[in-house]
Design a protein around this motif. Structure first.
Motif, mmCIF file in Angstrom:
data_model
loop_
_atom_site.group_PDB
_atom_site.id
_atom_site.type_symbol
_atom_site.label_atom_id
_atom_site.label_comp_id
_atom_site.label_asym_id
_atom_site.label_seq_id
_atom_site.Cartn_x
_atom_site.Cartn_y
_atom_site.Cartn_z
ATOM 1 N N PHE A 1 -8.559 4.299 -1.597
ATOM 2 C CA PHE A 1 -9.417 5.130 -0.762
ATOM 3 C C PHE A 1 -8.686 6.424 -0.408
ATOM 4 C CE2 PHE A 1 -7.005 2.364 2.001
ATOM 5 C CZ PHE A 1 -6.601 3.174 3.052
ATOM 6 N N VAL A 2 -9.490 7.439 -0.052
ATOM 7 C CA VAL A 2 -8.966 8.766 0.278
ATOM 8 C C VAL A 2 -9.269 9.053 1.737
ATOM 9 C CG1 VAL A 2 -9.097 11.240 -0.224
ATOM 10 C CG2 VAL A 2 -9.264 9.575 -2.090
ATOM 11 N N MET A 3 -8.303 9.660 2.429
ATOM 12 C CA MET A 3 -8.501 10.047 3.821
ATOM 13 C C MET A 3 -8.259 11.539 3.980
ATOM 14 S SD MET A 3 -6.836 6.912 6.026
ATOM 15 C CE MET A 3 -7.466 7.644 7.528
ATOM 16 N N PHE A 4 -9.149 12.194 4.757
ATOM 17 C CA PHE A 4 -8.994 13.601 5.119
ATOM 18 C C PHE A 4 -8.132 13.598 6.384
ATOM 19 C CE2 PHE A 4 -11.573 17.804 5.565
ATOM 20 C CZ PHE A 4 -10.396 18.492 5.787
ATOM 21 N N SER B 1 -4.852 12.376 1.896
ATOM 22 C CA SER B 1 -3.924 11.320 1.465
ATOM 23 C C SER B 1 -4.676 10.330 0.589
ATOM 24 C CB SER B 1 -3.317 10.588 2.669
ATOM 25 O OG SER B 1 -4.311 9.940 3.430
ATOM 26 N N LEU B 2 -4.111 10.063 -0.575
ATOM 27 C CA LEU B 2 -4.656 9.087 -1.511
ATOM 28 C C LEU B 2 -3.931 7.765 -1.284
ATOM 29 C CD1 LEU B 2 -6.245 8.098 -3.938
ATOM 30 C CD2 LEU B 2 -4.535 9.199 -5.425
ATOM 31 N N ASN B 3 -4.635 6.755 -0.812
ATOM 32 C CA ASN B 3 -4.058 5.453 -0.498
ATOM 33 C C ASN B 3 -4.454 4.444 -1.579
ATOM 34 O OD1 ASN B 3 -3.101 5.718 2.625
ATOM 35 N ND2 ASN B 3 -4.955 6.914 2.252
ATOM 36 N N PHE B 4 -3.478 3.716 -2.083
ATOM 37 C CA PHE B 4 -3.730 2.761 -3.158
ATOM 38 C C PHE B 4 -2.729 1.607 -3.055
ATOM 39 C CE2 PHE B 4 -0.916 6.117 -4.488
ATOM 40 C CZ PHE B 4 0.131 5.457 -5.100
ATOM 41 N N TYR B 5 -3.013 0.530 -3.770
ATOM 42 C CA TYR B 5 -2.188 -0.669 -3.737
ATOM 43 C C TYR B 5 -1.580 -0.918 -5.111
ATOM 44 C CZ TYR B 5 -4.504 -1.642 0.708
ATOM 45 O OH TYR B 5 -4.975 -1.558 1.997
ATOM 46 N N ILE B 6 -0.314 -1.325 -5.104
ATOM 47 C CA ILE B 6 0.379 -1.633 -6.354
ATOM 48 C C ILE B 6 1.047 -3.004 -6.228
ATOM 49 C CG2 ILE B 6 0.752 0.771 -6.980
ATOM 50 C CD1 ILE B 6 3.586 0.551 -5.937
ATOM 51 N N ALA B 7 1.264 -3.639 -7.364
ATOM 52 C CA ALA B 7 1.869 -4.976 -7.378
ATOM 53 C C ALA B 7 3.379 -4.926 -7.511
ATOM 54 C CB ALA B 7 1.279 -5.805 -8.518
ATOM 55 N N ASP B 8 3.912 -3.780 -7.932
ATOM 56 C CA ASP B 8 5.355 -3.647 -8.142
ATOM 57 C C ASP B 8 5.863 -2.456 -7.330
ATOM 58 O OD1 ASP B 8 7.937 -3.715 -8.986
ATOM 59 O OD2 ASP B 8 7.533 -3.111 -11.064
ATOM 60 N N SER B 9 6.330 -2.721 -6.122
ATOM 61 C CA SER B 9 6.824 -1.642 -5.262
ATOM 62 C C SER B 9 8.083 -1.001 -5.822
ATOM 63 C CB SER B 9 7.110 -2.184 -3.852
ATOM 64 O OG SER B 9 5.946 -2.710 -3.281
ATOM 65 N N PHE B 10 8.783 -1.732 -6.677
ATOM 66 C CA PHE B 10 10.037 -1.206 -7.207
ATOM 67 C C PHE B 10 9.792 -0.009 -8.130
ATOM 68 C CE2 PHE B 10 14.142 -1.680 -9.563
ATOM 69 C CZ PHE B 10 14.957 -1.553 -8.457
ATOM 70 N N SER B 11 8.643 0.025 -8.809
ATOM 71 C CA SER B 11 8.323 1.137 -9.709
ATOM 72 C C SER B 11 7.442 2.170 -9.028
ATOM 73 C CB SER B 11 7.621 0.606 -10.969
ATOM 74 O OG SER B 11 6.423 -0.069 -10.619
ATOM 75 N N ASP B 12 7.408 2.167 -7.712
ATOM 76 C CA ASP B 12 6.572 3.082 -6.935
ATOM 77 C C ASP B 12 6.815 4.550 -7.275
ATOM 78 O OD1 ASP B 12 5.057 4.261 -4.817
ATOM 79 O OD2 ASP B 12 6.872 4.302 -3.598
ATOM 80 N N PRO B 13 8.051 5.063 -7.354
ATOM 81 C CA PRO B 13 8.245 6.497 -7.666
ATOM 82 C C PRO B 13 7.667 6.897 -9.013
ATOM 83 C CG PRO B 13 10.258 5.543 -6.785
ATOM 84 C CD PRO B 13 9.331 4.402 -7.061
ATOM 85 N N ARG C 1 0.846 -1.192 0.000
ATOM 86 C CA ARG C 1 0.000 0.000 0.000
ATOM 87 C C ARG C 1 0.882 1.243 0.000
ATOM 88 N NH1 ARG C 1 -4.079 1.559 4.844
ATOM 89 N NH2 ARG C 1 -2.324 2.860 5.490
ATOM 90 N N GLU C 2 0.595 2.140 -0.909
ATOM 91 C CA GLU C 2 1.328 3.384 -1.029
ATOM 92 C C GLU C 2 0.347 4.551 -0.868
ATOM 93 O OE1 GLU C 2 4.486 3.142 -1.192
ATOM 94 O OE2 GLU C 2 4.634 1.025 -1.752
ATOM 95 N N LYS C 3 0.882 5.752 -0.694
ATOM 96 C CA LYS C 3 -0.002 6.902 -0.581
ATOM 97 C C LYS C 3 0.673 8.163 -1.102
ATOM 98 C CE LYS C 3 1.041 8.246 4.216
ATOM 99 N NZ LYS C 3 0.430 8.494 5.550
ATOM 100 N N ILE C 4 -0.186 9.081 -1.535
ATOM 101 C CA ILE C 4 0.245 10.403 -1.991
ATOM 102 C C ILE C 4 -0.450 11.438 -1.115
ATOM 103 C CG2 ILE C 4 0.188 12.073 -3.871
ATOM 104 C CD1 ILE C 4 0.312 9.771 -5.820
ATOM 105 N N ILE C 5 0.309 12.346 -0.528
ATOM 106 C CA ILE C 5 -0.240 13.386 0.339
ATOM 107 C C ILE C 5 -0.341 14.682 -0.453
ATOM 108 C CG2 ILE C 5 0.130 14.730 2.433
ATOM 109 C CD1 ILE C 5 1.638 12.363 3.597
#
Length: 310
Positions: free
Chosen positions: A236-239, A250-262, A199-203
Motif C-alpha cells: 500500500f501507498v501512503m501520502f 511512502s511505498l509500504n510492502f512486505y518481504i519474506a527475506d529481510s536480509f536481502s532488503d537493500p 514490512r519495509e518501505k521506500i520514501i
C-alpha cells in the motif's frame, strides 16, 4: 590339620605380602600441611578419582543421549552448549566428594580457594554474564539460528549460537561476534522473532503539482510486479506529508527475506525512477530562496583612503 595350617599360611602371605605391598604402593604420594590440615595425595586417590571421572563421563554421555535423541538439530546444539557448562560443574562436585570420601578435609581446600574464587569471579564477571545470557537465550528461545537481528546499527543473520557468544553474518559478508550478555542488557532488534516476513518501505518525493493519484498507481504497480514482494499482505501507498520541496509518499510492502532488503529496495528505486520519467513526474531536489535586504548602497573604501581622511 596340615591342610588348615597351609591355608592359614596362604592367607597370611596374601594379607602381608601381596595385599600389604599393594596397600603400600597405593599409599605412595605427597602430602601438604600438618595435623588436621594435612592433605595427602596418593596413587590410590588418583586411581579413585580417575575411576570416578570415567564413570561420571559415561553417565553424562548417557543422559545427554537420552535427552537429545528426539530433539531437532538446532535444539540439540543449544542443549549440548548448556550441557557442557553443567558437565564442568558436575566434575568439580565429583572431585570434591571423592576427596572427602577418601578422608581429605575439603573444607581446607574451599577456604584456601575462597579468595581465588572471589578474584576469578570479579575478573570473569563478564564471562559469567555471557554464559548466563547464553543459557537464557537457549531456555526462553528468544533467538534462533536464521534470525535477522540489528545490533548497534549492524544487520546480520544468526548462524551459530554458543554458550558464550552468538555469531551472525552481515549483509556485506562479514562476521559479527556478539557476547551473549548483550541480549539481556541491551536493546536488540529481532526482525524475525514472530515470523519471517517484515514490512519495509521506500520514501519518495514528487514535485508540487504532480498527479498524486497517478503517483500512487505507479508505486502500487511497481510493488505488485516485483518478485521479491509478497502479494499478501497487500502493498500500500501512503501520502505522508507536504514537504518543503516535495509531496512525500511512502511505498509500504512486505518481504519474506529481510536480509536481502537493500537489494530489493534498490531494484524498486530503479523502477520508480524509470516510470516517473515515462510519465513526466519530477523528483525535485531541495530548493531554497535567498533574499538579500540592503538598506543603503554598498560603499568600498581602501586603507589608503581611510588614512587620508584621518
Amino acid at each position: 590339620m596340615l591342610f588348615q595350617e597351609e591355608s592359614n599360611k596362604v592367607v597370611e602371605i596374601i594379607e602381608k605380602d601381596i595385599w600389604g605391598s599393594l596397600k603400600d604402593f597405593l599409599q605412595i604420594g605427597i602430602s601438604y600441611g600438618q595435623g588436621d590440615q594435612r592433605i595427602q595425595i596418593t596413587i590410590g586417590l588418583l586411581i579413585i578419582l580417575t575411576l570416578a571421572l570415567l564413570s561420571t563421563t559415561f553417565v553424562l554421555r548417557w543422559l545427554r543421549g537420552l535427552f537429545t535423541r528426539r530433539m531437532e538439530n538446532d535444539d540439540r546444539l543449544k542443549f549440548i552448549s548448556v550441557f557442557k557448562f553443567i558437565r564442568y560443574v558436575v566434575y568439580l562436585i565429583v572431585i570434591l566428594l571423592t576427596m572427602s570420601a577418601a578422608g581429605i578435609d575439603i573444607t581446607l581446600l574451599l577456604t584456601a580457594s575462597a579468595a581465588l574464587f572471589v578474584g576469578l569471579g570479579l575478573a570473569l564477571q563478564e564471562l559469567f554474564q555471557d554464559i548466563i545470557g547464553g543459557i537464557l537465550i537457549i531456555v526462553d528461545k528468544s533467538l534462533h539460528v536464521g534470525d535477522i537481528i540489528d545490533v548497534d546499527g549492524k544487520v546480520g543473520k544468526v548462524f551459530e549460537i554458543k554458550l558464550r557468544t552468538t555469531r551472525a553474518i552481515t549483509r556485506d559478508d562479514k562476521i559479527i561476534i556478539i557476547p551473549n550478555h548483550h541480549f539481556i542488557s541491551n536493546i536488540i532488534y529481532n526482525y524475525t522473532q514472530n515470523h519471517k516476513s517484515t514490512r519495509e518501505k521506500i520514501i519518495v518525493g514528487v514535485a508540487y503539482g504532480s498527479d498524486v493519484q497517478l503517483v500512487t498507481k505507479i508505486l502500487e504497480e511497481i510493488s505488485v510486479d516485483h518478485q521479491g514482494v509478497l502479494k499478501n499482505p497487500k502493498p500500500f501507498v501512503m501520502f505522508d506529508d507536504f514537504g518543503d520541496s516535495a509531496l512525500m509518499f511512502s511505498l509500504n510492502f512486505y518481504i519474506a527475506d529481510s536480509f536481502s532488503d537493500p537489494r530489493i529496495k534498490s531494484e524498486m528505486r530503479y523502477k520508480i525512477d524509470e516510470k516517473f520519467r515515462e510519465n513526466n513526474i519530477t523528483i525535485p531536489f531541495p530548493q531554497r530562496d535567498v533574499h538579500l535586504f540592503q538598506h543603503s548602497p554598498f560603499q568600498h573604501s581602501s586603507v589608503a583612503n581611510s588614512e587620508k581622511s584621518e
